[in-house]
Design an enzyme around this catalytic site. Structure first.
Site, PDB file in Angstrom:
ATOM      1  N   GLU A   1       0.663  -1.408   0.102  1.00 48.90           N
ATOM      2  CA  GLU A   1      -0.006  -0.156   0.023  1.00 48.90           C
ATOM      3  C   GLU A   1       0.931   1.210   0.124  1.00 48.90           C
ATOM      4  O   GLU A   1       0.681   2.284   0.778  1.00 48.90           O
ATOM      5  CB  GLU A   1      -0.746   0.052   1.214  1.00 48.90           C
TER       6      GLU A   1
ATOM      7  N   GLU B   1      -6.094 -10.965  -1.064  1.00 48.32           N
ATOM      8  CA  GLU B   1      -6.822 -10.785   0.200  1.00 48.32           C
ATOM      9  C   GLU B   1      -8.285 -10.859  -0.294  1.00 48.32           C
ATOM     10  O   GLU B   1      -8.858 -10.012   0.555  1.00 48.32           O
ATOM     11  CB  GLU B   1      -6.376  -9.366   0.957  1.00 48.32           C
TER      12      GLU B   1
HETATM   13  C1  GLA Z   1      -4.851  -4.681   4.586  1.00 50.23           C
HETATM   14  C2  GLA Z   1      -3.617  -5.621   4.887  1.00 50.23           C
HETATM   15  C3  GLA Z   1      -3.883  -6.768   5.576  1.00 50.23           C
HETATM   16  C4  GLA Z   1      -4.854  -6.383   6.540  1.00 50.23           C
HETATM   17  C5  GLA Z   1      -6.156  -5.949   6.135  1.00 50.23           C
HETATM   18  C6  GLA Z   1      -7.365  -5.718   6.956  1.00 50.23           C
HETATM   19  O1  GLA Z   1      -5.441  -5.154   3.361  1.00 50.23           O
HETATM   20  O2  GLA Z   1      -2.749  -5.931   3.531  1.00 50.23           O
HETATM   21  O3  GLA Z   1      -2.642  -7.404   6.161  1.00 50.23           O
HETATM   22  O4  GLA Z   1      -4.566  -5.678   7.596  1.00 50.23           O
HETATM   23  O5  GLA Z   1      -5.790  -4.505   5.497  1.00 50.23           O
HETATM   24  O6  GLA Z   1      -7.404  -6.920   7.825  1.00 50.23           O
END
Ligand code: GLA
Length: 381
Positions: free
Chosen positions: A166, A272
């Site tokens: 990020e 994710e």
């Molecule tokens: C982001 C991070 C993850 C996690 C999510 C929320 O996407 O990359 O590690 O913290 O937020 O759970």
């Protein structure tokens, strides 16, 4: 590799009961011996996360399910800077070691998450002994030490690292205004990749971010990758976090990002994935975790179970998302869900605390949801 037929996944409970008990047992046995990793064996790896409480206390039914269903594994928190090195040089290896041992034992692709992020990084990283902002030289040394120690400990065992998480804003706003950027400038990103590569030359190195469908972010990422490739920065893929909802993003934009990023030579990892079914609580659609909204009953309508029409929407959404992934299986190496079952999803607590959400493929009792059957139907046979 065992493959369950479509029929075994989609068969309804009434039909199942109508079968003789021998057939029922046979189907049940097949279903417990096989999982998403087998169903999608021709498409991509299928992963999930192990949470810190699971690593701390164990959870046999859940760990059995994870071993049966998945062939890639990410630790949700225990390898992040804050838990793994809360004080300089004070490394907390117990949980990361357990996590890597679990993945090794079950012959999984182990994902290290993550080496550099602006969030969940302890305050000491950015200050000196006097509490003043740390110098660029010192911060660079800390970055190097952190990456060499963490990636070095698991060299040859962790297949994939989320090297930087990020670092890019949405739209056309460019690099995120983090402390990393303020103190080191954007070069911290490529330096992290070089350090990770020097430490573990065989690992696949990813840049990971949310709102991957955002056209401004897509353009920035494409330019970053092209620049890195020209200058020999060792980056191998892009992690699309995949925190999406029932009606966002537009999958055409999502597809445009898969195509544009893959065209640069990068592998795509969906890192994710989850699908939020609750009412929109805010404007932003990703995982910027600095803002929480106030709880209200209207924002939490399904505390007693998911109504059939919403379940159907979720199932249809999962299906169309996986149709897209399977269509691009030549570009996508892995799909990982963020969490395993609805009871332990971060989406119950974000962006509003204390809600009841249903974003994953297994319900709170660890049963496969209808969405599971729907995605199994679109896998390549
Ligand atoms: C982001 C991070 C993850 C996690 C999510 C929320 O996407 O990359 O590690 O913290 O937020 O759970």
């Amino acid at each position: 590799m065992t493959h369950l037929s479509r029929r075994q996944f989609t068969i309804g409970s009434a039909a199942l009961a109508a079968l003789g008990s021998i057939a029922t047992r046979a189907i049940a046995a097949a279903a417990t011996e096989s999982g998403l990793k087998d169903v999608f064996a021709r498409d991509f790896l299928f992963g999930t996360t192990l949470t810190t409480p699971t690593l701390e206390h164990g959870n046999a039914p859940l760990l059995d399910l994870v071993a049966r269903e998945f062939n890639a594994i990410t630790a949700d928190n225990c390898m992040k800077w804050e838990p793994v090195e809360p004080r300089e040089g004070d490394w907390q290896w117990t949980l990361p070691d357990r996590f890597v041992d679990f993945g090794t034992k079950h012959d999984m692709h182990i994902v290290g998450h993550n080496l550099v992020w602006h969030s969940q990084v302890p305050a000491w990283v950015f200050v000196d002994e006097a509490g003043k902002p740390v110098s660029a030289k010192r911060l660079n040394e800390r970055l190097e030490k952190h990456i060499r120690t963490l990636a070095g400990r698991y060299k040859g065992r962790i297949a994939i690292w989320d090297v930087v998480n990020e670092a890019i804003e949405d739209d056309d706003k460019g690099w995120r205004k983090s402390k990393w950027l303020q103190i080191l400038g954007p070069v911290f990103v490529e330096r992290a990749f070089h350090l990770a590569h020097e430490t573990d030359p065989k690992a696949t190195l990813l840049y990971n971010d949310y709102n991957e469908h955002n056209p401004g972010k897509r353009k920035f990422m494409v330019e970053m990758i092209q620049d890195y490739k020209r200058r020999g920065v060792p980056i191998h893929g892009i992690g699309f976090q995949g925190h999406i909802g029932l009606d966002y993003p537009d999958l055409k934009e999502y597809e445009a990002s898969i195509e544009a990023i893959a065209a640069t030579g990068m592998r795509i990892h969906i890192t994710e994935l989850d699908i939020d079914v609750l009412p929109h609580a805010w404007q932003h659609m990703g995982a910027e975790i600095s803002a929480l909204q106030q709880y209200s009953d209207e924002l939490d309508p399904y505390t007693k179970g998911l109504p059939a029409d919403v379940e159907a929407k979720l199932t249809a959404r999962y299906r169309e998302v996986f149709e897209l992934f399977v269509k691009h299986r030549d570009k996508i190496d892995r799909v990982t869900t963020w969490g395993t079952h609805d009871g332990k999803s971060w989406k119950n607590g974000f962006p509003v605390r204390g809600r009841t959400n249903y974003p994953l493929l297994f319900d709170r009792q660890l049963h496969r949801k209808p969405a599971y059957g729907a995605i199994a139907e679109v896998a390549t046979r």
